[in-house]
Design a protein around this motif. Structure first.
Motif, PDB file in Angstrom:
ATOM      1  N   TYR A   1     -25.728  84.531 -21.367  1.00 42.28           N
ATOM      2  CA  TYR A   1     -25.739  85.912 -20.885  1.00 42.28           C
ATOM      3  C   TYR A   1     -26.560  86.022 -19.600  1.00 42.28           C
ATOM      4  O   TYR A   1     -26.159  86.709 -18.645  1.00 42.28           O
ATOM      5  CB  TYR A   1     -26.318  86.807 -21.979  1.00 42.28           C
ATOM      6  N   ALA A   2     -27.677  85.318 -19.538  1.00 44.72           N
ATOM      7  CA  ALA A   2     -28.504  85.342 -18.327  1.00 44.72           C
ATOM      8  C   ALA A   2     -27.782  84.675 -17.166  1.00 44.72           C
ATOM      9  O   ALA A   2     -27.813  85.180 -16.033  1.00 44.72           O
ATOM     10  CB  ALA A   2     -29.840  84.662 -18.598  1.00 44.72           C
ATOM     11  N   ALA A   3     -27.154  83.530 -17.406  1.00 47.98           N
ATOM     12  CA  ALA A   3     -26.428  82.833 -16.337  1.00 47.98           C
ATOM     13  C   ALA A   3     -25.246  83.665 -15.843  1.00 47.98           C
ATOM     14  O   ALA A   3     -25.005  83.777 -14.635  1.00 47.98           O
ATOM     15  CB  ALA A   3     -25.951  81.472 -16.839  1.00 47.98           C
ATOM     16  N   ASP A   4     -24.490  84.243 -16.775  1.00 47.00           N
ATOM     17  CA  ASP A   4     -23.359  85.090 -16.414  1.00 47.00           C
ATOM     18  C   ASP A   4     -23.821  86.292 -15.598  1.00 47.00           C
ATOM     19  O   ASP A   4     -23.193  86.659 -14.591  1.00 47.00           O
ATOM     20  CB  ASP A   4     -22.643  85.537 -17.689  1.00 47.00           C
ATOM     21  N   THR A   5     -24.924  86.901 -16.011  1.00 48.34           N
ATOM     22  CA  THR A   5     -25.468  88.044 -15.278  1.00 48.34           C
ATOM     23  C   THR A   5     -25.949  87.632 -13.897  1.00 48.34           C
ATOM     24  O   THR A   5     -25.747  88.364 -12.912  1.00 48.34           O
ATOM     25  CB  THR A   5     -26.619  88.680 -16.082  1.00 48.34           C
ATOM     26  N   MET A   6     -26.556  86.454 -13.780  1.00 46.65           N
ATOM     27  CA  MET A   6     -26.993  85.986 -12.465  1.00 46.65           C
ATOM     28  C   MET A   6     -25.804  85.740 -11.545  1.00 46.65           C
ATOM     29  O   MET A   6     -25.915  85.896 -10.317  1.00 46.65           O
ATOM     30  CB  MET A   6     -27.826  84.719 -12.603  1.00 46.65           C
ATOM     31  N   GLY A   7     -24.669  85.379 -12.100  1.00 46.01           N
ATOM     32  CA  GLY A   7     -23.466  85.267 -11.279  1.00 46.01           C
ATOM     33  C   GLY A   7     -23.080  86.610 -10.686  1.00 46.01           C
ATOM     34  O   GLY A   7     -22.742  86.708  -9.495  1.00 46.01           O
ATOM     35  N   LYS A   8     -23.144  87.666 -11.497  1.00 52.27           N
ATOM     36  CA  LYS A   8     -22.834  89.010 -11.003  1.00 52.27           C
ATOM     37  C   LYS A   8     -23.844  89.447  -9.949  1.00 52.27           C
ATOM     38  O   LYS A   8     -23.482  90.027  -8.922  1.00 52.27           O
ATOM     39  CB  LYS A   8     -22.818  89.996 -12.172  1.00 52.27           C
ATOM     40  N   ILE A   9     -25.121  89.190 -10.222  1.00 50.65           N
ATOM     41  CA  ILE A   9     -26.173  89.585  -9.277  1.00 50.65           C
ATOM     42  C   ILE A   9     -26.013  88.837  -7.960  1.00 50.65           C
ATOM     43  O   ILE A   9     -26.163  89.421  -6.871  1.00 50.65           O
ATOM     44  CB  ILE A   9     -27.561  89.335  -9.898  1.00 50.65           C
TER      45      ILE A   9
END
Length: 913
Positions: free
Chosen positions: A645-653
């Motif tokens: 979830y953190a890695a996926d969110t960092m992709g969006k950011i």
């Protein structure tokens, strides 16, 4: 299909600007950025109204009509729908300077509004040289030894100081501000009066990295001629020395302060008063103060008039000592100040332990008690708080809050005396009073020596939390759900200080999992833009060189193992920052913390084995015989799902902040984690993840780890497990939030309803039936001890707003627009009506629905200017929906009827048959 209802006349209401904000605050007086950002809302009920352009004008010094003819900055007409976080782009702003601004906007027809009312902001002290010549003064060990001897109090925390300084102003005051950092806590007084209603200032930080100062406009509190400033200091979290109960012992040093007053006089003179060795220091009547153990006050040690200009100091006053500055950088506070926000009357219980009296405030809350007493000098009244009572009717601290913790007041005699603590607080419902007789019991008391005891004239509870704006409300026809909403919010506010604490008594630490897991629940109810900016800064300050984010921030004490390093906690740095951005549009949060967030995901990668992370606390406090460490779900599952979830969110950011290379790397990392997760945890034979627990299946469903081809299978397994447990949850602190997220994504409102309607353990209903007035630490609530004031299991709050009322903020990347919301109410069986609202920067969103009979219901939706909503109604056909008012196009999207609308009020008649 398009239906053509009767079209009502369009409202002619004027298009107006309101709710001006600078850095997300109304008229702030210490803006700590070189480029402040402007936001505003709208007042207009016209349908489909939007902003097409805006113009901001800024002047400095004065708001006179002449100033607006020669503005400091005029943005000119900017074609844009943006109404929040618009950066100032004029000449350099000056430290301490006041500025005025106004804005106008153009509507969809191209017509300009009137200018808004005038807003203000004042700059903080932006440069280190702004503190040139200002000196840190503070307590020395010699001071403490002298004061302990004088007071006869040998507690480990030692004596606390009061500082004073007298100064002259030779003309009337045009404008004056004070900037003060007093560590650990301070009370500022000027000419005999408390300057502000703020308490427990400044905010708590890692003082080796950041020290916050407060700013006060004191123009009205100064006078031409002689003035005096007085400052009391408390220990706070700067100096936790113990002496009674304490969660930990630790100190950054003894209390100290730095102060400056900047005054502009009517004759044009600029006066600067600074802390230095010319100040005087003496001992305070506060003889003991610990953030955990309580506070003692000896009124016999008061020095009347010490904070006034005509005070004659005696030998008790010494020159203030210069002390070393703390290591932390001085920075202006961004979060709203803590204040006494609510008050509670108390009921005297009929029985209590002999020689004591027990009061019930009827509500568990965090703060302190305020008393009015009258009696002989030297008599001491002791107040022992608790959340529960034991079998004898006495205050029971051991089961829930640690002990001993108490507060005491020693009278000076001579009339009514009013007192409340200053530098610490606790969580409680009951107070046991010793050493005083309630005035209403005076005629009933026949014990020896009772005539020598003071009279307790009054007692009330004062609840403390930041002065945040309320941003939402929720009500329904289900009274138990209304009470659930209430106890969750009591717990949120009780644990909202300058950090989000786990509990307001035993620990008072900023455990980080709740910052993201409960983030949406908090944000639906309160505007916490400034508070979250501060908390995110705490995480940034405490990140280690390896990239670890500790489980608590500020990290006042260093725990070991999973209590310091748990992905479900540390990932708050990424996830809470993402939620705050999506809620408030604060893109600076993403930019300022990008490198730190990236380092944290890299840290998790360094700990992963084949993309599986195996350490952490897991689904803390899940349901089972021994709540605490996860019992139902493997720690590697929740740790790895959090990693994904953190890695996926960092992709969006990364994509959002214009970093395509990083976005590609994080997207690839997320896919690799997803593949490894499914290979490691998916049990194809049994068709579930890991142990098949609710958390095992719900977490991957909620965050997108489940491949599409097995999504329905996993959903069915999840529902089957809920049914097998009698419609009860089994997840804990982590899993329950993702259970509700998964059921929201699966669109199973009836399943959530069945969980929330339970009244046996584990459930909210069980807590309520057993007398809980705030959300408790564990589901067994008041029946088994533990903290009675924890908000970590309050995730139903998010569902009440998003799932039932249907106000859905797009924080998962579904939309790139801050001006689009989903309105997706669900008409749950057994619920007759629901109404909720949430305030966006544009204005107020309202949703209400009610059943008019067994087969029909009404839906009302109100949207502010500059807002588009997709109304999604599940399992309905267009012919079942009749719009009252403007024509609305109704289209089908799968099983949902979809209606896209702009601003204004909309009503629908719905046939459920």
């Amino acid at each position: 299909m398009e239906r053509q209802p009767i079209i009502t006349a369009e409202s002619k209401e004027e298009f107006q600007i309101e709710s001006l904000r600078v850095e997300y605050a109304a008229n702030p007086i210490a803006v700590h950025t070189h480029q402040p950002r402007f936001s505003w809302g709208f007042r207009c009920s016209r349908h489909n109204e939007r902003q097409t352009a805006f113009q901001i004008v800024v002047v400095d010094g004065t708001e006179s009509s002449d100033s607006w003819q020669f503005p400091l900055w005029d943005s000119g007409k900017i074609d844009s729908e943006q109404n929040e976080a618009i950066e100032y782009a004029g000449p350099q702003l000056l430290s301490g300077q006041r500025y005025f601004w106004k804005v106008r906007a153009w509507d969809r027809s191209g017509a300009a509004s009137n200018y808004s009312e005038i807003g203000t902001w004042e700059m903080a002290l932006l440069h280190a040289e702004d503190w040139h010549g200002v000196k840190w003064i503070g307590v020395t060990e010699r001071n403490q030894q002298e004061w302990i001897g004088a007071s006869g109090d040998g507690a480990k925390s030692g004596g606390l100081p009061i500082f004073r300084h007298q100064f002259q102003l030779n003309a009337e005051i045009k404008r004056a501000k004070i900037y003060l950092c007093g560590l650990g806590q301070f009370e500022l007084r000027l000419n005999g009066e408390k300057v502000s209603d703020a308490v427990l200032s400044p905010g708590w930080t890692n003082y080796d990295r950041t020290c916050l100062y407060s700013a006060f406009d004191v123009t009205e509190q100064l006078q031409a001629g002689s003035n005096a400033v007085g400052i009391l200091l408390g220990n706070g979290f700067y100096n936790v020395a113990g002496g009674r109960y304490a969660k930990y012992l630790g100190s950054y040093g003894l209390p100290k302060l730095i102060f400056q007053l900047r005054a502009e006089l009517n004759d044009g003179t600029i006066v600067r008063i600074c802390s230095d060795e010319s100040w005087s220091v003496s001992s305070s009547p506060v003889t003991f103060s610990c953030m955990y153990g309580g506070e003692d006050y000896n009124a016999l040690l008061e020095q009347d008039g010490w904070d006034q200009a005509d005070f004659a100091a005696d030998e008790r006053w010494k020159p203030a000592s210069l002390v070393n500055a703390p290591d932390g950088v001085l920075q202006g506070e961004t979060a709203p100040p803590m204040k006494v926000m609510r008050r509670f009357a108390a009921e005297l219980l009929p029985e209590g332990p002999k020689g004591t009296y027990v009061y019930d405030f009827k509500q568990n809350f965090s703060g302190w008690m305020k008393i009015a007493v009258q009696g002989p000098p030297g008599a001491t009244v002791t107040l022992t708080p608790s959340e529960l009572l034991d079998d004898s009717g006495a205050a029971d601290q051991e089961r829930t809050m640690g002990g001993p913790t108490y507060f005491s007041y020693t009278l000076k005699g001579g009339g009514e005396e009013i007192w409340a603590p200053r530098f610490t607080y606790t969580g409680f419902r009951y107070v046991q009073v010793k050493g005083a007789i309630p005035v209403e019991m005076q005629s009933c008391t026949d014990s020896d020596g009772a005539e020598e005891l003071p009279l307790l004239l009054r007692i009330e509870g004062e609840m403390i939390y930041p002065d945040v704006e309320t941003a939402g409300s929720f009500q329904s026809s289900n009274e138990m759900w209304n009470r659930t909403h209430e106890i969750i919010n009591w717990a949120i506010l009780s644990n909202m200080k300058s950090i989000l604490t786990d509990c307001p008594h035993r620990e008072k630490l900023g455990w980080l999992e709740q910052v993201h897991l409960m983030g949406p629940s908090i944000m639906y109810n309160y505007n916490v833009a400034g508070l979250y900016r501060k908390i995110i800064g705490d995480m940034r300050d405490d990140q280690t060189k390896e990239g670890l984010i500790p489980d608590i921030a500020p990290e006042f004490t260093v725990f070991e193992g999973a209590f310091r390093d748990s992905p479900e906690w540390g990932a708050a740095y990424v996830l809470a920052t993402w939620y705050a951005y999506n809620w408030y549009g604060d893109s600076r949060l993403l930019e300022e913390n990008f490198n730190g967030m990236k380092r944290y995901v890299e840290y998790l990668s360094s700990k992963a084995d084949g993309y599986i992370v195996r350490h952490g606390l897991g689904d803390w406090c899940d349901v089972g015989p021994d709540p605490g460490f996860a019992q139902n779900t493997p720690v590697p599952l929740t740790a790895t799902a959090t990693y994904y979830y953190a890695a996926d969110t960092m992709g969006k950011i990364s994509a959002l902040t214009g970093r395509p290379d990083e976005a590609a790397c994080f997207e690839e990392l997320a896919e690799n984690i997803k593949s490894a997760f499914n290979e490691h945890f998916w049990n194809g034979e049994k068709s579930y993840y890991a142990t098949g627990s609710q958390t095992s299946n719900a977490f991957p469903l909620a965050v997108g780890l489940v491949p599409n081809e097995i999504r329905d299978i996993v959903g069915d397994q999840l529902v089957a497990d809920i049914r097998a447990h009698g419609n009860h949850l089994t997840g804990g602190d982590v899993g329950f939030r993702y259970l509700l997220m998964a059921l929201l994504k699966l669109d199973y409102p009836g399943i959530v309803s069945s969980i929330l309607n339970q009244t046996d353990d584990p459930s909210y209903g069980f807590q309520l039936l057993h007398g809980a007035t705030t959300l408790t630490e564990r589901w067994d609530g008041p029946t088994a001890g533990h903290s009675q004031n924890h908000f970590m299991l309050g995730h139903a709050e998010e569902w009440f707003y998003a799932g039932l009322a249907g106000i859905r903020i797009p924080y998962e990347g579904q939309s790139d627009s801050r001006r689009t919301v989903r309105i997706a109410p669900r008409f749950v069986d057994g619920i007759d009506w629901v109404k909720a609202h949430h305030v966006l920067s544009q204005g107020r969103v309202e949703v209400s629905w009610a059943r008019t009979d067994s087969k029909r219901l009404t839906l009302h939706v109100q949207l502010p200017v500059n807002t588009t909503a997709l109304i999604e109604l599940a399992d309905l056909q267009p012919e079942q929906i009749q719009s009252s008012g403007l024509a609305c196009r109704i289209e089908m999207d799968g099983r949902c009827a979809r209606i896209e609308v702009g601003s204004g009020c909309y009503s629908f008649e719905i046939d459920e048959a």
